[in-house]
Design an enzyme around this catalytic site. Structure first.
Site, PDB file in Angstrom:
ATOM      1  N   GLU A 128       0.833  -1.207   0.000  1.00 50.65           N
ATOM      2  CA  GLU A 128       0.000   0.000   0.000  1.00 50.65           C
ATOM      3  C   GLU A 128       0.868   1.258   0.000  1.00 50.65           C
ATOM      4  OE1 GLU A 128      -2.575  -1.026  -1.062  1.00 50.65           O
ATOM      5  OE2 GLU A 128      -4.153  -0.873   0.429  1.00 50.65           O
ATOM      6  N   THR A 181      -5.403   6.792  -5.699  1.00 48.50           N
ATOM      7  CA  THR A 181      -5.476   7.023  -4.255  1.00 48.50           C
ATOM      8  C   THR A 181      -4.513   8.140  -3.853  1.00 48.50           C
ATOM      9  OG1 THR A 181      -6.102   4.735  -3.862  1.00 48.50           O
ATOM     10  CG2 THR A 181      -5.198   5.921  -1.979  1.00 48.50           C
TER      11      THR A 181
HETATM   12  N1  HSE Z   1      -8.159   4.826   3.450  1.00 51.29           N
HETATM   13  C1  HSE Z   1      -7.641   4.871   2.127  1.00 51.29           C
HETATM   14  C2  HSE Z   1      -8.009   6.212   1.516  1.00 51.29           C
HETATM   15  C3  HSE Z   1      -8.235   3.751   1.316  1.00 51.29           C
HETATM   16  O1  HSE Z   1      -9.185   6.567   1.609  1.00 51.29           O
HETATM   17  O2  HSE Z   1      -7.153   6.890   0.966  1.00 51.29           O
HETATM   18  C4  HSE Z   1      -7.761   3.682  -0.105  1.00 51.29           C
HETATM   19  O3  HSE Z   1      -8.425   2.587  -0.734  1.00 51.29           O
END
Ligand code: HSE
Length: 307
Positions: A128, A181
């Protein structure tokens, strides 16, 4: 065991009120991976089908997650990884998390499970970090534990598995636009008001309580995001209409899935979830944006062995 084929579920992160702390695994949407032992030390991504993503280990989320695990293992051999992507990158339903979590879960199985699931979450978070610049755990934790999960704390990492109510269904629509993201994190404010904080943590507590007690009305009342959704929803054409029509069709609540552009709704029972799917689809038909829509139960097991 020399080789393993696995299903890696898609996940909905944030679940409206729980930015970076709440997530849930879906049952019917996910990737497949094949992982096999090889004598040569190292991690080799040998096949990537369905998406145009890098094969080099250090540039691939599954690769870096696997390398994080190998750095803490004394195993002398290596692993080949084949990834069959069904979850589109940038869709908001945990594409990078499925690959990162799948790689470390599969390798752990082939090594006779030396690491507990909580440790696998830490390794998968490195994937991530590569994908978004931030090692958030709200997609990889539900992918690995199954069901709903809460990241109670990042330092130290403390993941709390949460009950999945039996009649709860998700509808997820993916309008075919890409929202990275990393980009949708950059537009967020870094400070919030105390007033918004109070509303938000009231809803996080309410949602967790509603999930444990299977109180569907409480779940619905708690699916509100005062902090992130008002900012990110401007990146998603049709969001306000999708939300209002989903609620009209009977959904308990509706919000952005992860960092978007997918939108999710929760409903009590499959019939309502299907009506919500229709209502959501009609919005994108009218504004002529292609979409995929899924109705899914929740996956309480996490990653599954296929053979
Ligand atoms: N919590 C993360 C965001 C999840 O909202 O950026 C990304 O899938």
């Amino acid at each position: 065991m020399e080789e393993i084929k696995i299903f890696c579920p898609a996940t909905i992160a944030n679940i409206s009120c729980g930015f970076d702390v709440l997530g849930v695994a879906l049952d019917s949407v996910g990737d497949e991976m094949v992982i096999r032992k090889v004598p040569r030390k190292g991690i080799y991504i040998t096949k990537l089908v369905g998406q145009d993503l890098p094969l080099e280990t250090e540039r691939n989320v599954a690769g870096v997650a696997a390398l994080a695990l190998m750095a803490e293992s004394d195993y002398e051999g290596g692993f080949e990884i084949e990834i069959y992507k069904k979850i589109k990158a940038g869709s908001g339903i945990g594409s990078s998390a499925a690959s990162s979590a799948g790689a470390v879960w599969g390798i752990n199985q082939l090594l006779m499970k030396p690491f507990p699931t909580s440790k696998l979450v830490e390794f998968a978070m490195e994937g991530e970090r590569l994908a978004s610049g931030v090692a958030h755990a709200d997609n990889v934790a539900p992918a690995l534990f199954g069901g709903f999960t809460l990241v109670r704390s990042y330092e130290p990492l403390d993941i709390i598995p949460i009950n999945s109510p039996s009649k709860l269904y998700a509808t997820v629509i993916h309008p075919q636009i890409e929202v990275k993201t990393s980009d949708s994190r950059k537009i967020l404010k870094t400070n919030i008001t105390l007033k918004d904080g109070i509303k938000q943590w009231g809803n996080v507590g309410g949602l967790v309580a509603g999930l444990f007690t299977e109180d569907y009305d409480l779940i619905g009342r708690s699916l509100i995001d005062h902090i992130v959704e008002p900012i990110r929803s401007i990146l998603i054409p049709g969001f306000d209409d999708v939300k209002s029509k989903s609620l009209e069709a009977g959904a308990l609540g509706c919000g952005i899935s992860g960092s978007g552009p997918s939108i999710f709704a929760f409903s009590k029972g499959e019939d309502i979830a299907q009506k919500v799917a229709l209502a959501m689809s009609n919005i994108y038909k009218n504004i002529e944006i292609d979409y995929d829509v899924h109705v899914s139960k929740f996956n309480t097991k996490g990653i599954k062995i296929l053979k």
